[in-house]
Every structure is written in structure tokens, then in C-alpha cells.
Write a protein that holds these residues in place. Structure first.
Motif, PDB file in Angstrom:
ATOM      1  N   THR A   1      -3.357  10.229   2.874  1.00  0.00           N
ATOM      2  CA  THR A   1      -2.644  11.186   3.725  1.00  0.00           C
ATOM      3  C   THR A   1      -1.863  10.445   4.802  1.00  0.00           C
ATOM      4  O   THR A   1      -2.453   9.764   5.643  1.00  0.00           O
ATOM      5  CB  THR A   1      -3.624  12.170   4.393  1.00  0.00           C
ATOM      6  OG1 THR A   1      -4.387  12.833   3.385  1.00  0.00           O
ATOM      7  CG2 THR A   1      -2.876  13.194   5.230  1.00  0.00           C
ATOM      8  N   ALA A   2      -0.564  10.571   4.779  1.00  0.00           N
ATOM      9  CA  ALA A   2       0.284   9.886   5.766  1.00  0.00           C
ATOM     10  C   ALA A   2       0.141  10.552   7.128  1.00  0.00           C
ATOM     11  O   ALA A   2       0.186  11.774   7.245  1.00  0.00           O
ATOM     12  CB  ALA A   2       1.736   9.914   5.319  1.00  0.00           C
ATOM     13  N   GLN A   3      -0.040   9.744   8.158  1.00  0.00           N
ATOM     14  CA  GLN A   3      -0.121  10.232   9.534  1.00  0.00           C
ATOM     15  C   GLN A   3       0.197   9.064  10.456  1.00  0.00           C
ATOM     16  O   GLN A   3       0.312   7.924  10.016  1.00  0.00           O
ATOM     17  CB  GLN A   3      -1.508  10.790   9.830  1.00  0.00           C
ATOM     18  CG  GLN A   3      -2.634   9.824   9.534  1.00  0.00           C
ATOM     19  CD  GLN A   3      -4.000  10.469   9.627  1.00  0.00           C
ATOM     20  OE1 GLN A   3      -4.528  10.673  10.712  1.00  0.00           O
ATOM     21  NE2 GLN A   3      -4.580  10.792   8.473  1.00  0.00           N
TER      22      GLN A   3
ATOM     23  N   ALA B   1       0.820  -1.208   0.000  1.00  0.00           N
ATOM     24  CA  ALA B   1       0.000   0.000   0.000  1.00  0.00           C
ATOM     25  C   ALA B   1       0.858   1.264   0.000  1.00  0.00           C
ATOM     26  O   ALA B   1       0.588   2.210  -0.754  1.00  0.00           O
ATOM     27  CB  ALA B   1      -0.924  -0.008   1.213  1.00  0.00           C
ATOM     28  N   SER B   2       1.875   1.269   0.815  1.00  0.00           N
ATOM     29  CA  SER B   2       2.747   2.442   0.913  1.00  0.00           C
ATOM     30  C   SER B   2       3.412   2.761  -0.427  1.00  0.00           C
ATOM     31  O   SER B   2       3.570   3.925  -0.793  1.00  0.00           O
ATOM     32  CB  SER B   2       3.809   2.211   1.991  1.00  0.00           C
ATOM     33  OG  SER B   2       4.640   3.337   2.133  1.00  0.00           O
ATOM     34  N   ALA B   3       3.773   1.720  -1.167  1.00  0.00           N
ATOM     35  CA  ALA B   3       4.374   1.926  -2.488  1.00  0.00           C
ATOM     36  C   ALA B   3       3.392   2.590  -3.446  1.00  0.00           C
ATOM     37  O   ALA B   3       3.807   3.220  -4.437  1.00  0.00           O
ATOM     38  CB  ALA B   3       4.847   0.594  -3.052  1.00  0.00           C
ATOM     39  N   LYS B   4       2.109   2.482  -3.154  1.00  0.00           N
ATOM     40  CA  LYS B   4       1.068   3.103  -3.971  1.00  0.00           C
ATOM     41  C   LYS B   4       0.557   4.395  -3.328  1.00  0.00           C
ATOM     42  O   LYS B   4      -0.477   4.928  -3.716  1.00  0.00           O
ATOM     43  CB  LYS B   4      -0.085   2.115  -4.181  1.00  0.00           C
ATOM     44  CG  LYS B   4       0.333   0.820  -4.864  1.00  0.00           C
ATOM     45  CD  LYS B   4      -0.838  -0.139  -5.006  1.00  0.00           C
ATOM     46  CE  LYS B   4      -0.387  -1.491  -5.552  1.00  0.00           C
ATOM     47  NZ  LYS B   4       0.236  -1.398  -6.878  1.00  0.00           N
ATOM     48  N   ARG B   5       1.274   4.841  -2.298  1.00  0.00           N
ATOM     49  CA  ARG B   5       0.937   6.072  -1.574  1.00  0.00           C
ATOM     50  C   ARG B   5      -0.390   5.971  -0.831  1.00  0.00           C
ATOM     51  O   ARG B   5      -1.129   6.949  -0.701  1.00  0.00           O
ATOM     52  CB  ARG B   5       0.958   7.289  -2.509  1.00  0.00           C
ATOM     53  CG  ARG B   5       2.336   7.510  -3.128  1.00  0.00           C
ATOM     54  CD  ARG B   5       2.411   8.757  -3.951  1.00  0.00           C
ATOM     55  NE  ARG B   5       3.754   8.934  -4.516  1.00  0.00           N
ATOM     56  CZ  ARG B   5       4.116   9.945  -5.291  1.00  0.00           C
ATOM     57  NH1 ARG B   5       3.240  10.884  -5.596  1.00  0.00           N
ATOM     58  NH2 ARG B   5       5.345  10.025  -5.769  1.00  0.00           N
ATOM     59  N   LEU B   6      -0.648   4.772  -0.341  1.00  0.00           N
ATOM     60  CA  LEU B   6      -1.745   4.547   0.585  1.00  0.00           C
ATOM     61  C   LEU B   6      -1.118   4.202   1.926  1.00  0.00           C
ATOM     62  O   LEU B   6      -0.293   3.285   2.002  1.00  0.00           O
ATOM     63  CB  LEU B   6      -2.615   3.378   0.127  1.00  0.00           C
ATOM     64  CG  LEU B   6      -3.853   3.653  -0.712  1.00  0.00           C
ATOM     65  CD1 LEU B   6      -4.542   2.335  -1.054  1.00  0.00           C
ATOM     66  CD2 LEU B   6      -4.829   4.583  -0.006  1.00  0.00           C
ATOM     67  N   TYR B   7      -1.523   4.898   2.974  1.00  0.00           N
ATOM     68  CA  TYR B   7      -0.833   4.770   4.255  1.00  0.00           C
ATOM     69  C   TYR B   7      -1.788   4.293   5.346  1.00  0.00           C
ATOM     70  O   TYR B   7      -2.931   4.749   5.430  1.00  0.00           O
ATOM     71  CB  TYR B   7      -0.211   6.118   4.650  1.00  0.00           C
ATOM     72  CG  TYR B   7       0.668   6.678   3.566  1.00  0.00           C
ATOM     73  CD1 TYR B   7       1.947   6.161   3.336  1.00  0.00           C
ATOM     74  CD2 TYR B   7       0.208   7.701   2.736  1.00  0.00           C
ATOM     75  CE1 TYR B   7       2.752   6.668   2.327  1.00  0.00           C
ATOM     76  CE2 TYR B   7       1.009   8.209   1.718  1.00  0.00           C
ATOM     77  CZ  TYR B   7       2.277   7.693   1.520  1.00  0.00           C
ATOM     78  OH  TYR B   7       3.072   8.175   0.502  1.00  0.00           O
ATOM     79  N   ALA B   8      -1.308   3.385   6.181  1.00  0.00           N
ATOM     80  CA  ALA B   8      -2.106   2.888   7.304  1.00  0.00           C
ATOM     81  C   ALA B   8      -2.276   3.996   8.332  1.00  0.00           C
ATOM     82  O   ALA B   8      -1.301   4.586   8.789  1.00  0.00           O
ATOM     83  CB  ALA B   8      -1.428   1.682   7.934  1.00  0.00           C
ATOM     84  N   VAL B   9      -3.528   4.272   8.689  1.00  0.00           N
ATOM     85  CA  VAL B   9      -3.810   5.320   9.672  1.00  0.00           C
ATOM     86  C   VAL B   9      -4.508   4.764  10.915  1.00  0.00           C
ATOM     87  O   VAL B   9      -4.588   5.433  11.943  1.00  0.00           O
ATOM     88  CB  VAL B   9      -4.661   6.449   9.062  1.00  0.00           C
ATOM     89  CG1 VAL B   9      -3.889   7.148   7.943  1.00  0.00           C
ATOM     90  CG2 VAL B   9      -5.997   5.941   8.543  1.00  0.00           C
TER      91      VAL B   9
END
Length: 236
Positions: free
Chosen positions: A203-205, A172-180
Motif C-alpha cells: 500500500t503506497a503512502q 521495490a517500487s517496480a514490483k509494487r512494494l512501497y517504502a512506508v
């Protein structure tokens, strides 16, 4: 023979035509996923329609839900469950392969509890060992599709085996999706988590990590599980 339906407080789910019966994973996903402010919701791999109906129950009155299902029999039963529910005008069941699904709308909330992820990897590095049912939808396929369909400020929540959570977050992070937000589900005191729910955002947080103990003993549910599901289960 197991009961062909499961009765909730506001709706009934028939599941005798579905490989995936009503289960704890789906109930927790439906109860835990945030739908605040959502007007367009997508359920990938709806099966019986359980999660779509749970989200319909507590989302805004004008929220529209699209529920995708690749299996024809399950899609048919999901439609029947929706028609019998109070939200038949708000939930649309679509019989299709997610990889072929296209929409001009972006979704505020996307959820997934698909059957392809029931069997986990033996270790996070053995990605090819994933059970690839339903036309081989992989984690990469799933996340790629979600990126195309999720609104810029939308949230995607998925339930997966705990032992692949790290790998899924990497993809997910490689696709700019971040665990929130992340929930480790534990079924008994002293047990280890075998299921994890993760909410992703563009949105990374800092990721808020939680634990949920479902049972104190056999059929003796924890206070936190009762609080989470009391709007749905008849006996809570």
C-alpha cells in the motif's frame, strides 16, 4: 579470541559457527521491526537466529516464525539457539536457499539482514558490483521472493547499506512494494548514515523517515538507542 556467545536478557545467542556474528545491524532490525498483529513471520538469512528470537520475544504468544538460512553450519547453530530459548515451539529454522523456498502460507511480517548485503555498492548504479554471497541472491531476487510470500497487508523490513537505499526502493517500487518507514542509523554525533532500515508495504503512502544515533561516545549509548534495545541488552 572473541566470546563464542552473546547473552541477552531472555536468551543467549551462540555465534562461533556463523560467519555473521551478533551485531548492531541485527539488533536494531529485531528491535525496530513492527510485529503488531503478526501471526506468521519470516526471517530471511537468519544466521545465528538472533532476529527471529528477538521477534519471538515481543510478538504475540501464538505467532509462528520461520527462519531461513542457506549456510548449513549457521542453520545448525541457529537451531541450537532456538532450542535453548523460551520460544522453541514457535520458531522453525529451515536450511534452504531462499530462491528455492516455497510456502502455502503468506507472511504478515518478513525481515532480512542477510550476509549478502554487508558489502555495499560503490555507487547505486553499479548493481553488478554487489557482494553476491550465498548463491548470488541479489536485491531483485530478494524483493521478487518477498512479493510472492508477503500477505496483502503485510510488511517487509530490511537493513541495507545506506548508499543503495534509493536503488532498492526503485526496484521495490517496480514490483509494487512501497517504502512506508525508513530509519537512518548514525553511529556517532556528526556522522553519516551507513546503514538504513526500510519497511515496505503493498500500500503506497507517505514514507516516515527517522534517524537513530546509537552512541554519543565510545560505549556511551544514546537515550533513543537505550530505549529501543533495553528489553534485550543486559546492560541497558
Amino acid at each position: 579470541m572473541s566470546n563464542p556467545y552473546f547473552q541477552f536478557k531472555q536468551f543467549t545467542v551462540w555465534h562461533d559457527q556463523c560467519a555473521m556474528k551478533v551485531g548492531t545491524d541485527g539488533v536494531i532490525l529485531g528491535a525496530w521491526t513492527s510485529v503488531e498483529g503478526a501471526r506468521q513471520i519470516l526471517d530471511i538469512g537468519t544466521g545465528t537466529g538472533l532476529v527471529a528470537l528477538m521477534l519471538a520475544q515481543r510478538s504475540m504468544p501464538d505467532a509462528k516464525i520461520v527462519a531461513l538460512e542457506i549456510d548449513e553450519a549457521a542453520a545448525g547453530q541457529a537451531r541450537e539457539n532456538v532450542v535453548r530459548s523460551p520460544w522453541r515451539e514457535r520458531v522453525e529454522v529451515v536450511h534452504t536457499d531462499f530462491k528455492k523456498y516455497r510456502s502455502s502460507d503468506k507472511f504478515d511480517v518478513i525481515v532480512s539482514n542477510p550476509p549478502y548485503f554487508v558489502d555495499s555498492l560503490e555507487c547505486p548504479d553499479r548493481q553488478r558490483a554487489v557482494a553476491r554471497h550465498n548463491d548470488s541472491l541479489t536485491y531483485d531476487d530478494l524483493l521478487e521472493g518477498v512479493c510472492e510470500l508477503l500477505a496483502d497487508d503485510g510488511l517487509f523490513t530490511v537493513v541495507i547499506p545506506s548508499d543503495v537505499a534509493g536503488r532498492v526502493k526503485e526496484i521495490a517500487s517496480a514490483k509494487r512494494l512501497y517504502a512506508v518507514r525508513q530509519l537512518h542509523v548514525i553511529t556517532k554525533p556528526g556522522g553519516v548514515s551507513k546503514r538504513t532500515l526500510i519497511t515496505f508495504s503493498f500500500t503506497a503512502q507517505e514514507c516516515v523517515v527517522e534517524e537513530l544515533l546509537t552512541e554519543l561516545a565510545r560505549h556511551q549509548y544514546s537515550n533513543e538507542y537505550i530505549a529501543l534495545t533495553r528489553e534485550y541488552y543486559l546492560n541497558m
